[in-house]
Design an enzyme around this catalytic site. Structure first.
Site, PDB file in Angstrom:
ATOM      1  N   LYS A   1      48.550 -14.425  10.166  1.00  0.00           N
ATOM      2  CA  LYS A   1      47.749 -15.126   9.143  1.00  0.00           C
ATOM      3  C   LYS A   1      47.440 -14.174   7.998  1.00  0.00           C
ATOM      4  O   LYS A   1      47.475 -12.935   8.157  1.00  0.00           O
ATOM      5  CB  LYS A   1      46.439 -15.654   9.738  1.00  0.00           C
ATOM      6  CG  LYS A   1      45.470 -14.576  10.275  1.00  0.00           C
ATOM      7  CD  LYS A   1      44.533 -13.929   9.267  1.00  0.00           C
ATOM      8  CE  LYS A   1      43.767 -12.763   9.872  1.00  0.00           C
ATOM      9  NZ  LYS A   1      43.200 -11.822   8.959  1.00  0.00           N
TER      10      LYS A   1
ATOM     11  N   ASP B   1      39.324 -13.898  15.689  1.00  0.00           N
ATOM     12  CA  ASP B   1      40.448 -14.574  15.017  1.00  0.00           C
ATOM     13  C   ASP B   1      41.234 -15.461  15.983  1.00  0.00           C
ATOM     14  O   ASP B   1      42.133 -16.200  15.551  1.00  0.00           O
ATOM     15  CB  ASP B   1      41.428 -13.543  14.432  1.00  0.00           C
ATOM     16  CG  ASP B   1      40.903 -12.916  13.140  1.00  0.00           C
ATOM     17  OD1 ASP B   1      39.951 -13.480  12.549  1.00  0.00           O
ATOM     18  OD2 ASP B   1      41.445 -11.875  12.725  1.00  0.00           O
TER      19      ASP B   1
END
Ligand code: ATP
Length: 293
Positions: free
Chosen positions: A11, A139
């Protein structure tokens, strides 16, 4: 089913803001995160042994092959919770650069949770997997959910939003060799809080509105700010140099992701991204061309 392979996507943070400190000592953040096509591949295989044992192999020797690996921890968590007494082999094909701000370890962790869910027919929903993942890393829930999302709280409260069109942009990533400790970056940010509040911060609600309305990136980019860059960018001037090279090469916007040190550039023309990437790769071997997903 005895074996399954799950893709584990990297990401970037299109924007990252630190709002303050929570009573538990964690920082409260607001981030806009979008997944990339750049990915690891995580394979889980039942060994057939009724002994509860885990083995981990990886094609990159720098990846820890023990219980400090987040994929290993994901398997242990599922074994504990669901009383699984079987041997598991984990293999990771590592393609996401490490200690880069790209959430590679969290992505592998998310993939291992998903793989256990399927291998042992646990029927956990994405929401339930996210709740388990939050205990392993902030995350991890985003890596489970995927796509594009605003993350609040410690990064685990997710709202799915519209991201940048994968067919329209090319993403160039460039990681300078310097290592960055995420904890250290947050600590320095807190120490300099008085100065930090005077710097520009992203308006992430406005940014989400712009992406939803397909506002041109040249306009939306004003809110693509990562406040951690004020810390890491000051310590590592090379970050600014890479951003400049990307902008000179034609990137519409170029920023640091996470706590760094990786820099991304978003290009409208793939050939410009390719050309810029070739130039940067001379100096920084960890340069990658990818797209949003
Ligand atoms: P983030 O964007 O979440 O801060 P990162 O890109 O900075 O992540 P990672 O590559 O995820 O950092 O890994 C940081 C450290 O975590 C590594 O130095 C390594 O020791 C450990 N680690 C644990 N599991 C993994 C994994 N599966 N892959 C890579 N590193 C892992």
């Amino acid at each position: 089913m005895n074996e399954i392979t799950i893709d584990a996507y990297a990401k970037i943070n299109l924007a990252l803001d630190v709002l303050g400190r929570l009573p538990n000592g964690y920082h409260e953040v607001r981030m806009l995160m979008q997944q990339l096509e750049l990915k690891d591949r995580v394979t889980l295989r039942k060994t057939g042994s009724s002994r509860r044992e885990i083995r981990l192999t990886c094609d990159n020797e720098n990846v820890p092959a023990d219980n400090t690996n987040l994929a290993w921890q994901a398997v242990v968590l599922m074994m504990d919770l669901y009383e699984i007494a079987e041997g598991i082999e984990i293999h990771i094909e590592k393609r996401i650069p490490m200690e880069a701000g790209l959430a590679g370890g969290s992505a592998d962790c998310a993939a291992a949770l998903k793989a256990m869910n399927i291998l042992f027919e646990l029927d956990l929903t994405t929401k339930e997997l996210c709740r388990l993942g939050a205990g392993l890393g902030s995350d991890v829930p985003f890596c489970i959910q995927g796509g594009t999302a605003v993350a609040g709280g410690t990064g685990t409260d997710l709202t799915q939003v519209k991201g940048l069109d994968p067919d329209r942009y090319t993403v160039l990533l460039c990681k300078p060799p310097e290592g960055v400790s995420t904890g250290e970056v947050y600590r320095k940010y807190s120490e300099r809080m008085a100065d930090m509040v005077t710097r520009p911060h992203p308006d992430i609600v406005r940014l989400v509105g712009d992406l939803t309305a397909d506002t041109p990136l040249s306009q939306a980019k004003k809110d693509m700010i990562n406040v951690l860059e004020y810390v890491t960018g000051e310590d590592l001037p090379v970050i600014g140099e890479i951003e400049e090279a990307m902008l000179e090469g034609g990137a519409v916007v170029s920023r640091m992701t996470g706590s760094g040190p990786t820099v991304f550039g978003i290009f409208e023309e793939r050939t410009a991204a390719e050309r810029t990437g070739v130039g940067l790769a001379d100096r920084f071997p960890q340069t990658y061309l990818t797209t949003f997903r």
